[in-house]
Design a protein around this motif. Structure first.
Motif, PDB file in Angstrom:
ATOM      1  N   PHE A 112       0.823  -1.216   0.000  1.00  0.00           N
ATOM      2  CA  PHE A 112       0.000   0.000   0.000  1.00  0.00           C
ATOM      3  C   PHE A 112       0.859   1.270   0.000  1.00  0.00           C
ATOM      4  O   PHE A 112       0.473   2.285  -0.579  1.00  0.00           O
ATOM      5  CB  PHE A 112      -0.938  -0.009   1.212  1.00  0.00           C
ATOM      6  CG  PHE A 112      -1.627   1.294   1.453  1.00  0.00           C
ATOM      7  CD1 PHE A 112      -2.564   1.785   0.544  1.00  0.00           C
ATOM      8  CD2 PHE A 112      -1.334   2.067   2.574  1.00  0.00           C
ATOM      9  CE1 PHE A 112      -3.195   2.998   0.761  1.00  0.00           C
ATOM     10  CE2 PHE A 112      -1.966   3.278   2.793  1.00  0.00           C
ATOM     11  CZ  PHE A 112      -2.890   3.751   1.885  1.00  0.00           C
TER      12      PHE A 112
ATOM     13  N   ASP B 197       1.324   2.680  -3.409  1.00  0.00           N
ATOM     14  CA  ASP B 197       0.123   2.909  -4.215  1.00  0.00           C
ATOM     15  C   ASP B 197       0.096   4.387  -4.623  1.00  0.00           C
ATOM     16  O   ASP B 197      -0.254   5.260  -3.822  1.00  0.00           O
ATOM     17  CB  ASP B 197      -1.120   2.527  -3.400  1.00  0.00           C
ATOM     18  CG  ASP B 197      -2.408   2.546  -4.236  1.00  0.00           C
ATOM     19  OD1 ASP B 197      -3.137   1.554  -4.219  1.00  0.00           O
ATOM     20  OD2 ASP B 197      -2.670   3.584  -4.883  1.00  0.00           O
TER      21      ASP B 197
ATOM     22  N   TYR C  95      -1.844   6.170  -6.482  1.00  0.00           N
ATOM     23  CA  TYR C  95      -3.119   6.879  -6.437  1.00  0.00           C
ATOM     24  C   TYR C  95      -3.467   7.261  -5.006  1.00  0.00           C
ATOM     25  O   TYR C  95      -3.867   8.399  -4.741  1.00  0.00           O
ATOM     26  CB  TYR C  95      -4.205   5.984  -7.043  1.00  0.00           C
ATOM     27  CG  TYR C  95      -5.498   6.683  -7.375  1.00  0.00           C
ATOM     28  CD1 TYR C  95      -5.526   7.740  -8.277  1.00  0.00           C
ATOM     29  CD2 TYR C  95      -6.695   6.270  -6.809  1.00  0.00           C
ATOM     30  CE1 TYR C  95      -6.722   8.368  -8.604  1.00  0.00           C
ATOM     31  CE2 TYR C  95      -7.892   6.893  -7.130  1.00  0.00           C
ATOM     32  CZ  TYR C  95      -7.902   7.946  -8.020  1.00  0.00           C
ATOM     33  OH  TYR C  95      -9.083   8.567  -8.327  1.00  0.00           O
ATOM     34  N   ALA C  96      -3.250   6.322  -4.077  1.00  0.00           N
ATOM     35  CA  ALA C  96      -3.536   6.594  -2.667  1.00  0.00           C
ATOM     36  C   ALA C  96      -2.623   7.697  -2.139  1.00  0.00           C
ATOM     37  O   ALA C  96      -3.056   8.568  -1.380  1.00  0.00           O
ATOM     38  CB  ALA C  96      -3.370   5.323  -1.844  1.00  0.00           C
TER      39      ALA C  96
ATOM     40  N   ASP D 185     -12.633   3.117  -2.433  1.00  0.00           N
ATOM     41  CA  ASP D 185     -12.024   2.167  -3.356  1.00  0.00           C
ATOM     42  C   ASP D 185     -10.595   1.806  -2.946  1.00  0.00           C
ATOM     43  O   ASP D 185     -10.156   0.666  -3.138  1.00  0.00           O
ATOM     44  CB  ASP D 185     -12.034   2.757  -4.770  1.00  0.00           C
ATOM     45  CG  ASP D 185     -11.789   1.684  -5.813  1.00  0.00           C
ATOM     46  OD1 ASP D 185     -12.591   0.739  -5.869  1.00  0.00           O
ATOM     47  OD2 ASP D 185     -10.792   1.789  -6.551  1.00  0.00           O
ATOM     48  N   VAL D 186      -9.879   2.773  -2.388  1.00  0.00           N
ATOM     49  CA  VAL D 186      -8.531   2.479  -1.885  1.00  0.00           C
ATOM     50  C   VAL D 186      -8.646   1.487  -0.721  1.00  0.00           C
ATOM     51  O   VAL D 186      -7.877   0.518  -0.628  1.00  0.00           O
ATOM     52  CB  VAL D 186      -7.813   3.779  -1.458  1.00  0.00           C
ATOM     53  CG1 VAL D 186      -6.563   3.468  -0.648  1.00  0.00           C
ATOM     54  CG2 VAL D 186      -7.457   4.608  -2.694  1.00  0.00           C
TER      55      VAL D 186
ATOM     56  N   SER E 197      -9.344  -1.912  -2.125  1.00  0.00           N
ATOM     57  CA  SER E 197      -8.164  -2.514  -2.737  1.00  0.00           C
ATOM     58  C   SER E 197      -7.251  -3.154  -1.687  1.00  0.00           C
ATOM     59  O   SER E 197      -6.636  -4.196  -1.929  1.00  0.00           O
ATOM     60  CB  SER E 197      -7.401  -1.441  -3.524  1.00  0.00           C
ATOM     61  OG  SER E 197      -6.109  -1.874  -3.846  1.00  0.00           O
TER      62      SER E 197
ATOM     63  N   ASN F 156      -2.205   1.807  -9.050  1.00  0.00           N
ATOM     64  CA  ASN F 156      -2.326   1.231  -7.708  1.00  0.00           C
ATOM     65  C   ASN F 156      -1.024   0.529  -7.294  1.00  0.00           C
ATOM     66  O   ASN F 156      -0.032   0.583  -8.037  1.00  0.00           O
ATOM     67  CB  ASN F 156      -3.540   0.292  -7.630  1.00  0.00           C
ATOM     68  CG  ASN F 156      -3.378  -0.940  -8.518  1.00  0.00           C
ATOM     69  OD1 ASN F 156      -2.279  -1.262  -8.967  1.00  0.00           O
ATOM     70  ND2 ASN F 156      -4.476  -1.618  -8.763  1.00  0.00           N
ATOM     71  N   TRP F 157      -1.033  -0.131  -6.153  1.00  0.00           N
ATOM     72  CA  TRP F 157       0.180  -0.787  -5.638  1.00  0.00           C
ATOM     73  C   TRP F 157       0.640  -1.935  -6.538  1.00  0.00           C
ATOM     74  O   TRP F 157       1.786  -2.390  -6.438  1.00  0.00           O
ATOM     75  CB  TRP F 157      -0.041  -1.269  -4.208  1.00  0.00           C
ATOM     76  CG  TRP F 157      -1.282  -2.100  -4.046  1.00  0.00           C
ATOM     77  CD1 TRP F 157      -2.514  -1.662  -3.662  1.00  0.00           C
ATOM     78  CD2 TRP F 157      -1.416  -3.501  -4.301  1.00  0.00           C
ATOM     79  NE1 TRP F 157      -3.412  -2.706  -3.664  1.00  0.00           N
ATOM     80  CE2 TRP F 157      -2.765  -3.851  -4.034  1.00  0.00           C
ATOM     81  CE3 TRP F 157      -0.541  -4.510  -4.707  1.00  0.00           C
ATOM     82  CZ2 TRP F 157      -3.249  -5.149  -4.174  1.00  0.00           C
ATOM     83  CZ3 TRP F 157      -1.024  -5.807  -4.851  1.00  0.00           C
ATOM     84  CH2 TRP F 157      -2.366  -6.105  -4.587  1.00  0.00           C
TER      85      TRP F 157
ATOM     86  N   HIS G  38      -5.732   2.455 -11.200  1.00  0.00           N
ATOM     87  CA  HIS G  38      -6.592   2.248 -10.027  1.00  0.00           C
ATOM     88  C   HIS G  38      -8.064   2.283 -10.430  1.00  0.00           C
ATOM     89  O   HIS G  38      -8.467   3.129 -11.234  1.00  0.00           O
ATOM     90  CB  HIS G  38      -6.311   3.345  -9.002  1.00  0.00           C
ATOM     91  CG  HIS G  38      -6.635   2.931  -7.611  1.00  0.00           C
ATOM     92  ND1 HIS G  38      -7.911   2.771  -7.154  1.00  0.00           N
ATOM     93  CD2 HIS G  38      -5.830   2.603  -6.574  1.00  0.00           C
ATOM     94  CE1 HIS G  38      -7.887   2.388  -5.887  1.00  0.00           C
ATOM     95  NE2 HIS G  38      -6.630   2.280  -5.508  1.00  0.00           N
TER      96      HIS G  38
ATOM     97  N   SER H  36      -8.752  -4.743 -17.055  1.00  0.00           N
ATOM     98  CA  SER H  36      -7.796  -3.757 -16.558  1.00  0.00           C
ATOM     99  C   SER H  36      -7.147  -3.055 -17.742  1.00  0.00           C
ATOM    100  O   SER H  36      -6.515  -3.707 -18.580  1.00  0.00           O
ATOM    101  CB  SER H  36      -6.738  -4.469 -15.710  1.00  0.00           C
ATOM    102  OG  SER H  36      -5.689  -3.580 -15.407  1.00  0.00           O
TER     103      SER H  36
END
Lengths: 143, 143, 143, 143
Positions: free
Chosen positions: A12, A15, A17-18, A60-61, A64, B45-46, B51, B86
């Motif tokens: 994570f 990640d 985007y996060a 959504d995070v 995931s 994403n990770w 994402h 994806s």
């Protein structure tokens, strides 16, 4: 200590985007998660309110991470989100997630997003989500 | 020329979230929309894949514009998104949206998100969405 | 005693669909409901398993009653159901519902359907639902 | 001739729930379906309108057949239905379904339910659905 939780916790951190959204992981167990995200100015829509897409992004995070906490690479199949109330710009959003069910190949989850304001939590959105478990390990060296 | 379309087109230019994501509006009619967004590195994403929240974001931005193209301030009630495939990092996503139904107070929409690659469109996600129409004009001076 | 609950309780007795399915109302409060239905042979699909439509039917009957317990005629906008497990033919299904949020014109609900077997409840399905409140009284003479 | 379509066509004849609802199969191809059902008095709700559960039932029966037309036993994971308009009691409902996407283990579908009245079709509901493919043949002797 649960090794599988450490694997996804570590993942994570990378990640993108996060990170770009500023999402923080508060707590992760085998069947629950808690995360938070500050609603920034770049998350506002044309009406000056936090964008539905930003609220969804936090849920959504969390999805995931919770959906990948068994060292079994899982992909999102479906998310259904209901918006209850518009949160205030600048406030902190908190998401609480839980596992609803699991089979060998699929799993379902429920997420509730709250606005935190002066110590109170107000329900902002509810999301129901599904993953497909590919069966491939996230970390092949674990276990 | 439809004045209501011009009102939301203009508003969209000041949508912080859409600007930060790099969403472009290609076409807007009374019951359809077409937008696009390049999948950037900060949307991964990770696992290094785009994402789900970024894919949703594009569909949701289209929803916000199409759902507000009647000079009637509308708020999102519910979105249900299915992820089919994806998309590849770095590719362009295209969303096509259409109005399914309208009553005085609610309206439903369908959005399909495609990955554009070498001229071909591959279906990536399908979203079904609902708004509540508040009845307040977006631009009180119009009409 | 809440008059509005009595109004919908009474109406429910003349719900043809609920009667034909054999749905029984166990409990109704201002924000919760509990109903049950026996899975009959005429509810099986071609594979000899209880039909998804029959499981949905129970949740939807509960939705119709809980969503109309404020003497405000409400219509269904959207339901999203996740199936967790296939219940056994002949068993009793129990649905528990709760109100998630309410505004003047809309309300959201969550329903969990369980199979009851030898005293245990197994989660079979989860449904998230939305109504639009028309503002017309169900019983114009009440209040 | 596609053998897999014949297998599920044949199975459908012994679907108790579909029989009890009076659902008829008009057309089935590799990626589309068309069915119809007359809205009977025993499908009305307490307000005297066709029950949402009955409308869903038709779409779900179509889902069960279209989702199992590859001789690969498939189970429902999720359905999301939006109700656009209340159909009239006694009218014929028609559902048109199509496959949206398929992977080895999952598939997604879209269904539109219409009321047929004096030759016109009016959109009543839209459903988006997902199956999980178990990999077990429906007819082990086929192929």
């Amino acid at each position: 200590m649960n090794k599988n939780l450490e694997i996804i916790r570590k993942k994570f951190e990378s990640d993108n985007y996060a990170v770009s959204l500023g999402v923080a992981l508060d707590e992760l167990t085998e069947d629950t998660i808690r995360m938070r995200m500050r609603l920034r100015d770049d998350m506002l829509n044309w009406a000056g309110r936090p964008h539905g897409g930003a609220i969804y992004a936090l849920a959504d995070v969390a999805f995931s991470v919770l959906g990948n906490n068994t060292n079994n690479m899982s992909v999102a199949l479906d998310c259904s989100i209901t918006y209850h109330e518009s949160p205030d710009p600048g406030t902190m959003l908190v998401v609480l997630g839980q596992t609803l069910s699991e089979t060998r190949r699929t799993a379902a989850f429920l997420f509730k997003v709250y606005m935190e304001k002066e110590g109170d939590l107000t329900l902002v959105a509810t999301m129901k989500s599904l993953v497909y478990r590919t069966g491939k390990p996230i970390d092949p060296d674990a276990g």
